[in-house]
Design an enzyme around this catalytic site. Structure first.
Site, PDB file in Angstrom:
ATOM      1  N   ASP A  92       0.853  -1.174   0.000  1.00  0.00           N
ATOM      2  CA  ASP A  92       0.000   0.000   0.000  1.00  0.00           C
ATOM      3  C   ASP A  92       0.896   1.233   0.000  1.00  0.00           C
ATOM      4  O   ASP A  92       2.115   1.131   0.127  1.00  0.00           O
ATOM      5  CB  ASP A  92      -0.966  -0.013   1.185  1.00  0.00           C
ATOM      6  CG  ASP A  92      -0.270   0.102   2.535  1.00  0.00           C
ATOM      7  OD1 ASP A  92       0.917   0.455   2.560  1.00  0.00           O
ATOM      8  OD2 ASP A  92      -0.919  -0.186   3.546  1.00  0.00           O
ATOM      9  N   GLY A  94       0.979   3.787   2.073  1.00  0.00           N
ATOM     10  CA  GLY A  94       1.227   4.434   3.346  1.00  0.00           C
ATOM     11  C   GLY A  94       0.248   5.555   3.643  1.00  0.00           C
ATOM     12  O   GLY A  94       0.278   6.138   4.729  1.00  0.00           O
ATOM     13  N   GLY A  95      -0.617   5.870   2.682  1.00  0.00           N
ATOM     14  CA  GLY A  95      -1.555   6.972   2.859  1.00  0.00           C
ATOM     15  C   GLY A  95      -2.461   6.804   4.059  1.00  0.00           C
ATOM     16  O   GLY A  95      -2.650   7.734   4.841  1.00  0.00           O
ATOM     17  N   PHE A  96      -3.016   5.611   4.233  1.00  0.00           N
ATOM     18  CA  PHE A  96      -3.936   5.380   5.345  1.00  0.00           C
ATOM     19  C   PHE A  96      -3.231   5.587   6.675  1.00  0.00           C
ATOM     20  O   PHE A  96      -3.769   6.201   7.596  1.00  0.00           O
ATOM     21  CB  PHE A  96      -4.516   3.972   5.268  1.00  0.00           C
ATOM     22  CG  PHE A  96      -5.469   3.652   6.392  1.00  0.00           C
ATOM     23  CD1 PHE A  96      -6.787   4.059   6.340  1.00  0.00           C
ATOM     24  CD2 PHE A  96      -5.042   2.954   7.500  1.00  0.00           C
ATOM     25  CE1 PHE A  96      -7.667   3.785   7.377  1.00  0.00           C
ATOM     26  CE2 PHE A  96      -5.902   2.666   8.555  1.00  0.00           C
ATOM     27  CZ  PHE A  96      -7.221   3.088   8.487  1.00  0.00           C
ATOM     28  N   ASP A 146      -2.825   8.401  -1.953  1.00  0.00           N
ATOM     29  CA  ASP A 146      -4.118   9.071  -1.919  1.00  0.00           C
ATOM     30  C   ASP A 146      -4.399   9.549  -0.509  1.00  0.00           C
ATOM     31  O   ASP A 146      -3.686   9.212   0.431  1.00  0.00           O
ATOM     32  CB  ASP A 146      -5.225   8.117  -2.378  1.00  0.00           C
ATOM     33  CG  ASP A 146      -5.411   6.931  -1.443  1.00  0.00           C
ATOM     34  OD1 ASP A 146      -4.450   6.595  -0.718  1.00  0.00           O
ATOM     35  OD2 ASP A 146      -6.495   6.330  -1.433  1.00  0.00           O
ATOM     36  N   GLN A 194     -11.701   6.717  -4.362  1.00  0.00           N
ATOM     37  CA  GLN A 194     -12.168   7.281  -3.096  1.00  0.00           C
ATOM     38  C   GLN A 194     -13.552   7.912  -3.324  1.00  0.00           C
ATOM     39  O   GLN A 194     -14.223   7.587  -4.282  1.00  0.00           O
ATOM     40  CB  GLN A 194     -11.157   8.285  -2.555  1.00  0.00           C
ATOM     41  CG  GLN A 194      -9.860   7.663  -2.059  1.00  0.00           C
ATOM     42  CD  GLN A 194     -10.021   6.880  -0.755  1.00  0.00           C
ATOM     43  OE1 GLN A 194     -11.070   6.893  -0.114  1.00  0.00           O
ATOM     44  NE2 GLN A 194      -8.955   6.167  -0.351  1.00  0.00           N
ATOM     45  N   GLY A 221     -11.167   3.624   1.217  1.00  0.00           N
ATOM     46  CA  GLY A 221     -12.029   4.483   2.006  1.00  0.00           C
ATOM     47  C   GLY A 221     -13.313   3.847   2.482  1.00  0.00           C
ATOM     48  O   GLY A 221     -14.271   4.557   2.812  1.00  0.00           O
ATOM     49  N   ASP A 271      -7.541  -7.530   1.625  1.00  0.00           N
ATOM     50  CA  ASP A 271      -6.561  -7.616   2.713  1.00  0.00           C
ATOM     51  C   ASP A 271      -7.209  -7.069   3.953  1.00  0.00           C
ATOM     52  O   ASP A 271      -8.148  -6.263   3.886  1.00  0.00           O
ATOM     53  CB  ASP A 271      -5.302  -6.806   2.397  1.00  0.00           C
ATOM     54  CG  ASP A 271      -5.506  -5.328   2.709  1.00  0.00           C
ATOM     55  OD1 ASP A 271      -5.060  -4.863   3.779  1.00  0.00           O
ATOM     56  OD2 ASP A 271      -6.145  -4.626   1.896  1.00  0.00           O
ATOM     57  N   CYS A 310      -8.193 -26.271   9.590  1.00  0.00           N
ATOM     58  CA  CYS A 310      -7.545 -25.155   8.920  1.00  0.00           C
ATOM     59  C   CYS A 310      -6.166 -24.813   9.473  1.00  0.00           C
ATOM     60  O   CYS A 310      -5.423 -24.079   8.846  1.00  0.00           O
ATOM     61  CB  CYS A 310      -8.433 -23.906   9.000  1.00  0.00           C
ATOM     62  SG  CYS A 310      -9.838 -23.952   7.878  1.00  0.00           S
ATOM     63  N   HIS A 339      -4.415 -20.101  12.325  1.00  0.00           N
ATOM     64  CA  HIS A 339      -5.757 -20.629  12.107  1.00  0.00           C
ATOM     65  C   HIS A 339      -6.622 -19.640  11.319  1.00  0.00           C
ATOM     66  O   HIS A 339      -7.260 -20.001  10.319  1.00  0.00           O
ATOM     67  CB  HIS A 339      -6.466 -20.943  13.419  1.00  0.00           C
ATOM     68  CG  HIS A 339      -7.937 -21.156  13.232  1.00  0.00           C
ATOM     69  ND1 HIS A 339      -8.468 -22.362  12.859  1.00  0.00           N
ATOM     70  CD2 HIS A 339      -8.985 -20.284  13.281  1.00  0.00           C
ATOM     71  CE1 HIS A 339      -9.774 -22.232  12.703  1.00  0.00           C
ATOM     72  NE2 HIS A 339     -10.106 -20.973  12.958  1.00  0.00           N
TER      73      HIS A 339
END
Length: 375
Positions: A92, A94-96, A146, A194, A221, A271, A310, A339
């Site tokens: 990503d 890094g904006g968030f 963004d 966005q 967003g 993700d 799992c 798990h």
């Protein structure tokens, strides 16, 4: 990067595809474990490969930029060689993370000035240097820089934010096209849609992004405080416009049932930190429901954690995992994380099979209600 749309469900917008990168193929729909600082917390690479069966992981530009830093990553030959993951990686922008640093960042047209959460040092992210940073990290898929506005932003703020994000996107593509990959493998740049929860802004953003002709596109967003039904509505609005022959990535979402609902609406990639974060806090996802492994009810329950197996070929019982959490053993955090990740990867794999079999919608309805239960 290439994307092959292999099958489209007749009863919904769910689809099956295949992404091909220089580091391998990714069968969609897919979930990407989050490796924020270059590692998925508490999970070895071998476990990601053999038990979780991950096909791609995510790295975080903000955290990797601060630590270990670009000099180390460049000397290592990029993140793949640094952490030993020889499969696709997405970073990503890094904006968030930057925009979540309320009080220690300043936003302006040039970019975003912020202070490190580690030592308070001052930095600035611009569309140009974020592209340079993601080149150094060497991810197969790079995200555009963004602004991720707050979920409850008013219309005027959302509109102003979107306009700047679009100007930044032009600068991202300009810099991306002016530079080359550093480590001998190709890289793709995904733009991000966005627009908060406003349909007209989402449509405008989706059209702007679609016109870039990128290898894939992301929806950002969402899952930031808006009602779940509004999130689903925004996905539908955006996916009416985003090209069908390119992968669609819904960023930061979410619960297993969120993922199935988004798959039904035409999303291919996901993700979220939820499976590992919840796993470290004793909350396990299964097809039968969600379990809090600290609850006393598991103390003498010697049945397997999950009848679907799992976690690993070795069967761990509910009583044993309950004991590990109560005793604060580190192994509890590891088993919980593995798990949940394995369950998420199984979930999207099962979704893929049911799309191919033509009964995805019926299957989704049959499992969602159970998964949402607390047991």
């Amino acid at each position: 990067m290439k994307f092959e749309l292999q099958y489209q469900d007749n009863a919904s917008d769910a689809r099956v595809g295949l992404i091909t990168t220089d580091h391998g193929q990714i069968k969609t729909p897919i979930f990407m474990p989050v490796g924020t600082c270059g590692s998925v917390k508490g999970v070895h690479i071998s476990e990601l490969e053999e038990q979780v069966k991950a096909q791609i992981i995510l790295g975080n530009t903000y955290h990797l930029y601060l630590r270990p830093g670009l000099d180390t990553l460049r000397k290592a030959g990029g993140l793949h060689r640094f952490n030993g993951w020889n499969h696709p990686i997405l970073t990503d922008s890094g904006g968030f993370q930057v925009f979540s640093l309320t009080g220690i960042r300043k936003l302006r047209e040039e970019g975003c000035e912020f202070r490190s959460h580690i030592d308070g040092s001052k930095h600035i992210f611009t569309p140009e240097n974020v592209m340079d940073t993601e080149r150094v990290i060497g991810a197969d898929i790079m995200m555009a820089f963004d602004e991720c506005p707050p979920g409850q932003s008013d219309y005027q703020y959302a509109k102003k934010s979107l306009e700047m994000t679009q100007r930044w996107l032009d600068r991202c593509f300009k810099r991306f096209n002016e530079t080359e990959p550093l480590y001998g493998h190709s890289q793709s740049l995904f733009p991000i849609v966005q627009g908060c929860t406003f349909k007209d802004l989402r449509r405008e953003a989706a059209k702007f992004v679609a016109d870039k002709g990128a290898d894939g596109n992301a929806i950002g967003g969402l899952a930031v405080g808006e009602p779940t039904e509004v999130m689903y509505e925004m996905i539908e609005v955006v996916n009416e416009i985003l090209p069908k022959d390119k992968p669609r990535y819904l960023m930061g979402v979410g619960t297993p049932w969120n993922i199935l609902e988004a798959i039904e609406r035409g999303v291919d990639m996901f993700d979220c930190v939820m499976p590992t974060r919840n796993g470290r806090n004793a909350m396990l996802f299964t097809y039968e429901g969600t379990m809090n492994m600290r609850n006393k009810k598991w103390e003498n329950d010697f049945s397997p954690i999950d009848p679907y197996g799992c976690v690993t070929d070795r069967v761990y019982t509910k009583a044993y995992l309950h004991h590990l959490f109560k005793a604060q053993e580190l192994l509890a955090l590891q088993i919980g994380s593995i798990h949940n990740l394995a369950f998420y990867l199984r979930l999207v794999s099962d979704a893929r099979e049911h799309i191919l079999n033509g009964d995805f919608t019926q299957w989704k309805r049959s499992v969602v209600e159970n998964m949402m239960r607390r047991i």
